[in-house]
Design a protein around this motif. Structure first.
Motif, mmCIF file in Angstrom:
data_model
loop_
_atom_site.group_PDB
_atom_site.id
_atom_site.type_symbol
_atom_site.label_atom_id
_atom_site.label_comp_id
_atom_site.label_asym_id
_atom_site.label_seq_id
_atom_site.Cartn_x
_atom_site.Cartn_y
_atom_site.Cartn_z
ATOM 1 N N MET A 122 -3.882 20.261 -56.294
ATOM 2 C CA MET A 122 -4.920 19.223 -56.311
ATOM 3 C C MET A 122 -5.917 19.429 -55.169
ATOM 4 O O MET A 122 -7.040 18.950 -55.221
ATOM 5 C CB MET A 122 -4.270 17.841 -56.186
ATOM 6 N N GLU A 123 -5.505 20.148 -54.116
ATOM 7 C CA GLU A 123 -6.382 20.331 -52.968
ATOM 8 C C GLU A 123 -7.612 21.170 -53.331
ATOM 9 O O GLU A 123 -8.700 20.948 -52.793
ATOM 10 C CB GLU A 123 -5.604 21.000 -51.830
ATOM 11 N N LYS A 124 -7.483 22.111 -54.283
ATOM 12 C CA LYS A 124 -8.602 22.981 -54.631
ATOM 13 C C LYS A 124 -9.747 22.184 -55.224
ATOM 14 O O LYS A 124 -10.922 22.440 -54.926
ATOM 15 C CB LYS A 124 -8.131 24.073 -55.601
ATOM 16 N N ILE A 125 -9.437 21.230 -56.079
ATOM 17 C CA ILE A 125 -10.506 20.433 -56.682
ATOM 18 C C ILE A 125 -11.178 19.554 -55.627
ATOM 19 O O ILE A 125 -12.386 19.310 -55.674
ATOM 20 C CB ILE A 125 -9.965 19.570 -57.854
ATOM 21 N N LYS A 126 -10.414 19.117 -54.636
ATOM 22 C CA LYS A 126 -10.994 18.323 -53.546
ATOM 23 C C LYS A 126 -11.936 19.183 -52.712
ATOM 24 O O LYS A 126 -13.037 18.745 -52.341
ATOM 25 C CB LYS A 126 -9.878 17.753 -52.674
ATOM 26 N N ILE A 127 -11.520 20.406 -52.420
ATOM 27 C CA ILE A 127 -12.352 21.310 -51.626
ATOM 28 C C ILE A 127 -13.639 21.640 -52.374
ATOM 29 O O ILE A 127 -14.737 21.641 -51.802
ATOM 30 C CB ILE A 127 -11.571 22.598 -51.281
ATOM 31 N N GLU A 128 -13.509 21.917 -53.676
ATOM 32 C CA GLU A 128 -14.696 22.229 -54.477
ATOM 33 C C GLU A 128 -15.610 21.006 -54.596
ATOM 34 O O GLU A 128 -16.838 21.129 -54.533
ATOM 35 C CB GLU A 128 -14.267 22.726 -55.867
ATOM 36 N N SER A 129 -15.011 19.834 -54.738
ATOM 37 C CA SER A 129 -15.805 18.600 -54.802
ATOM 38 C C SER A 129 -16.563 18.386 -53.495
ATOM 39 O O SER A 129 -17.730 17.981 -53.499
ATOM 40 C CB SER A 129 -14.899 17.396 -55.090
ATOM 41 N N ALA A 130 -15.895 18.663 -52.375
ATOM 42 C CA ALA A 130 -16.542 18.515 -51.065
ATOM 43 C C ALA A 130 -17.692 19.503 -50.927
ATOM 44 O O ALA A 130 -18.760 19.169 -50.384
ATOM 45 C CB ALA A 130 -15.516 18.727 -49.960
ATOM 46 N N ARG A 131 -17.490 20.726 -51.415
ATOM 47 C CA ARG A 131 -18.544 21.750 -51.320
ATOM 48 C C ARG A 131 -19.779 21.332 -52.130
ATOM 49 O O ARG A 131 -20.918 21.421 -51.645
ATOM 50 C CB ARG A 131 -18.015 23.092 -51.835
ATOM 51 N N LEU A 132 -19.537 20.868 -53.349
ATOM 52 C CA LEU A 132 -20.647 20.445 -54.200
ATOM 53 C C LEU A 132 -21.331 19.195 -53.646
ATOM 54 O O LEU A 132 -22.563 19.072 -53.688
ATOM 55 C CB LEU A 132 -20.147 20.188 -55.625
ATOM 56 N N LEU A 133 -20.521 18.274 -53.113
ATOM 57 C CA LEU A 133 -21.081 17.057 -52.549
ATOM 58 C C LEU A 133 -21.951 17.375 -51.335
ATOM 59 O O LEU A 133 -23.017 16.770 -51.137
ATOM 60 C CB LEU A 133 -19.951 16.093 -52.169
ATOM 61 N N ALA A 134 -21.512 18.329 -50.517
ATOM 62 C CA ALA A 134 -22.299 18.737 -49.351
ATOM 63 C C ALA A 134 -23.657 19.303 -49.791
ATOM 64 O O ALA A 134 -24.692 19.023 -49.168
ATOM 65 C CB ALA A 134 -21.531 19.759 -48.527
ATOM 66 N N LYS A 135 -23.664 20.090 -50.862
ATOM 67 C CA LYS A 135 -24.921 20.626 -51.385
ATOM 68 C C LYS A 135 -25.828 19.510 -51.875
ATOM 69 O O LYS A 135 -27.052 19.524 -51.649
ATOM 70 C CB LYS A 135 -24.632 21.612 -52.533
ATOM 71 N N ALA A 136 -25.222 18.541 -52.565
ATOM 72 C CA ALA A 136 -26.001 17.416 -53.081
ATOM 73 C C ALA A 136 -26.584 16.589 -51.945
ATOM 74 O O ALA A 136 -27.728 16.119 -52.024
ATOM 75 C CB ALA A 136 -25.122 16.548 -53.983
ATOM 76 N N VAL A 137 -25.816 16.411 -50.879
ATOM 77 C CA VAL A 137 -26.296 15.668 -49.713
ATOM 78 C C VAL A 137 -27.455 16.405 -49.065
ATOM 79 O O VAL A 137 -28.474 15.799 -48.679
ATOM 80 C CB VAL A 137 -25.152 15.446 -48.693
ATOM 81 N N GLU A 138 -27.336 17.713 -48.960
ATOM 82 C CA GLU A 138 -28.395 18.515 -48.348
ATOM 83 C C GLU A 138 -29.684 18.430 -49.159
ATOM 84 O O GLU A 138 -30.786 18.331 -48.603
ATOM 85 C CB GLU A 138 -27.933 19.965 -48.225
ATOM 86 N N LYS A 139 -29.562 18.448 -50.502
ATOM 87 C CA LYS A 139 -30.726 18.312 -51.359
ATOM 88 C C LYS A 139 -31.377 16.942 -51.208
ATOM 89 O O LYS A 139 -32.596 16.794 -51.314
ATOM 90 C CB LYS A 139 -30.327 18.522 -52.828
ATOM 91 N N THR A 140 -30.539 15.923 -50.933
ATOM 92 C CA THR A 140 -31.035 14.550 -50.879
ATOM 93 C C THR A 140 -31.560 14.159 -49.509
ATOM 94 O O THR A 140 -32.650 13.600 -49.378
ATOM 95 C CB THR A 140 -29.907 13.557 -51.274
ATOM 96 N N ALA A 141 -30.780 14.445 -48.467
ATOM 97 C CA ALA A 141 -31.099 13.950 -47.122
ATOM 98 C C ALA A 141 -31.357 15.054 -46.116
ATOM 99 O O ALA A 141 -31.596 14.760 -44.943
ATOM 100 C CB ALA A 141 -29.962 13.049 -46.633
ATOM 101 N N GLY A 142 -31.287 16.306 -46.531
ATOM 102 C CA GLY A 142 -31.456 17.396 -45.584
ATOM 103 C C GLY A 142 -30.150 17.691 -44.868
ATOM 104 O O GLY A 142 -29.196 16.916 -44.936
ATOM 105 N N GLY A 143 -30.087 18.792 -44.152
ATOM 106 C CA GLY A 143 -28.824 19.200 -43.522
ATOM 107 C C GLY A 143 -28.769 18.976 -42.038
ATOM 108 O O GLY A 143 -27.897 19.524 -41.365
#
Length: 562
Positions: free
Chosen positions: A1-22
């Motif tokens: 289950m940890e792999k899906i959490k890690i991948e979700s975190a990676r995608l969420l980080a990208k989405a945050v960067e697109k929205t609010a910058g890094g």
């Protein structure tokens, strides 16, 4: 289950960067938490709440923009088929909902990973020195020491399970004023026994009945004739050693019976003889962080955040309590540990700042010292509070708790509150065999599954553990709840390790056992439907495996029969 959490975190980080910058990107993975209610999915992230002010938007608006970008990123991701949906809930929480097939995957993982299931992935192992209990050998261990022992013993298990190298140490404060008083107290009792008289005992002496028994045992070895021939000084030295040795043997025995062991018992008396205290003082002098005033030697601890400077050597040339402790912790760092964890009693709150300051003065990183203050335990017996005082002899010992409720119940009950919260120990509840007693409730779930396994009558290895189609038969509300809870085990263990709080496992195991008992009351595990029987057998065996693992981390047994 940890792999899906890690991948979700990676995608969420990208989405945050697109929205609010890094510019102010937090650690996305650390902001995941398990929602309190199942209707809010499997994972919830608070990144929008953390970045709202920086982005100049409300958390909810920011979360909605992040999820819009995240939805697009999921389209091209391998986890798309494993995540049913992502929504914005409440004030701006970003919640992830897994598909049924994703939830069911946990069953196969539990089987394939075996005893390693729940072990957090990607942790950088540390060399940790965990010091706990460290009770002065002036009397038997009390219930307060029992709480510290349960906390330290379980924390060591959790940290080791997570891959850290843990060294458990007991600091034996076997010299000083208290030990001298102990020696005088046993000498007094021995003289009473020899003279067959009852005398008025000085008020500051230790009065427990344990000292009378220790005096009898010591006289049995020494012999009355030899005792009478001793000078007052020899009697005192003999009594001090006899008392220390007898009490420390009892402490070790109680801890052993409580399932708590140590890699090393570190003697303050030996520390004093080694010259390390003087060497540490000299190092502090060479660093220019001590000064003399009013005939005493002081540490400039305010330089590192302490509220006042601290005396190291009093005007009578004796050390303060702090001085050997500074040398001891300096020596801990010199042994090459990455992190020092001290579990102390509630009277040590003010001690943390001066301890950290002293180690900073010696060139160590004070952030590598983590001090846990275990609050007091109040024991209730028959609705009446029992008070404790070592000198007065009116206290409840860990041994009495062991005799009354046993190791398993004692350890579990000591962990039923966060270590920094006061604990009321209900002796009557601890002895009951009802659903209200959580340790009985959890152990009974484990034993009940063993009974189901015996009824099933086939080998576990014959079950279709990796057949996703059969596991999709687990679609009832009760079954899905169990699958969700099983998938949360790794996150629960990780949270316990990060916060140094074994308590995290207590409500988790209680909830898992409760969900199992509800499932068992409403669903038949072994039936004429072979595929459904197989699916449910794999489910309950997975529950049993996780319960066994969690109880082991707490130092509690998982019985097969009750």
């Amino acid at each position: 289950m940890e792999k899906i959490k890690i991948e979700s975190a990676r995608l969420l980080a990208k989405a945050v960067e697109k929205t609010a910058g890094g510019g102010m990107m937090p650690d996305i993975e650390l902001l995941f938490e398990i929602p309190r209610e199942e209707k809010f999915g499997e994972l919830s992230n608070t990144v929008a709440l953390s970045l709202a002010r920086h982005a100049g938007k409300s958390p909810k608006v920011l979360a909605e923009e992040i999820v819009k970008h995240l939805t697009g990123l999921l389209e091209g991701s391998p986890v798309k088929m494993r995540i049913e949906k992502v929504t914005v809930e409440g004030a701006g929480f970003i919640n992830f909902y897994y598909t049924q097939s994703e939830l069911a995957r946990v069953v196969g993982l539990i089987r394939s990973e075996g005893k390693d299931f729940g072990k957090p992935k990607g942790i950088s192992p540390k060399k940790v020195l965990l010091e706990f209990v460290s009770a002065n050998p002036t009397g038997p261990l009390t219930v307060a020491h029992g709480r510290q022992a349960a906390l330290g013993g379980s924390l060591a298990r959790i940290l080791k399970f997570c891959g850290h190298e843990v060294w458990k140490e007991y600091y034996n404060n076997d010299e000083g004023v208290q030990i001298d008083t102990l020696g005088e107290s046993l000498r007094f009792r021995a003289e009473e026994l020899i003279e067959n008289t009852k005398k008025d005992m000085p008020e500051n002496y230790y009065r427990g009945a344990y000292l009378i028994e220790a005096a009898k045992a010591a006289l049995g070895i020494c012999g009355p004739a030899r005792f009478k021939q001793m000078s007052p000084k020899d009697r005192f030295e003999w009594a001090k050693k006899a008392a220390k040795d007898a009490i420390f043997r009892g402490i070790k025995k109680d801890l052993e019976d409580f399932g708590v062991s140590f890699d090393n018992y570190y003697s303050q008396e030996e520390l004093a003889r080694s010259g390390k205290v003087e060497k540490t003082l000299q190092e502090l002098r060479e660093r220019g962080v001590v000064f003399e005033e009013e005939g005493a030697v002081w540490l400039r601890s305010t330089k590192w955040g302490d509220d006042k400077d601290r005396v190291l050597i009093k005007s009578d040339k004796t050390y303060t309590y702090l001085t050997p402790d500074i040398a001891y912790h300096h020596e801990k760092f010199n042994r090459g540990f990455d992190e020092l964890i001290d579990i102390l009693g509630p009277d040590h709150h003010g001690y943390i700042a001066r301890l950290k300051a002293s180690q900073a003065a010696l060139g160590h990183d004070p952030k590598k010292i983590r001090v846990l203050i275990a609050q007091l335990v109040t024991l209730y017996e028959g609705g009446k509070q029992v008070r404790m005082s070592t000198r007065a002899g009116e206290f409840v010992t860990l041994r009495e708790i062991l005799d009354e409720v046993g190791k398993d119940t004692g350890r579990f009950f000591f962990l039923m509150r966060k270590f920094d919260a006061h604990l009321d120990f209900d002796l009557e509840l601890a002895k009951s065999q009802t659903p209200e007693n959580p340790v009985f409730y959890i152990q009974y779930a484990h034993a009940r599954i063993e009974s189901i396994k015996n009824t099933f009558g086939k080998k576990e290895s014959d079950l279709p553990w990796q057949d996703p189609a059969i596991l999709l038969r687990l679609d009832s509300a009760q079954e899905l709840r169990l699958l969700r809870l099983l998938s949360q085990y790794e996150d629960t263990v990780l949270a316990a390790a990060r916060t140094l709080e074994p308590f995290r496992l207590v409500p988790y195991l209680t909830e898992l056992a409760g969900a199992f008992h509800k499932f068992y009351a409403e669903k038949r595990v072994v039936s004429e439907d072979a595929d459904l029987t197989h699916a449910r057998m794999m489910l309950v065996l997975s529950v049993q495996s996780v319960i066994r693992s969690g109880l082991e981390l707490l130092g509690v047994s998982a019985p097969l029969k009750m």
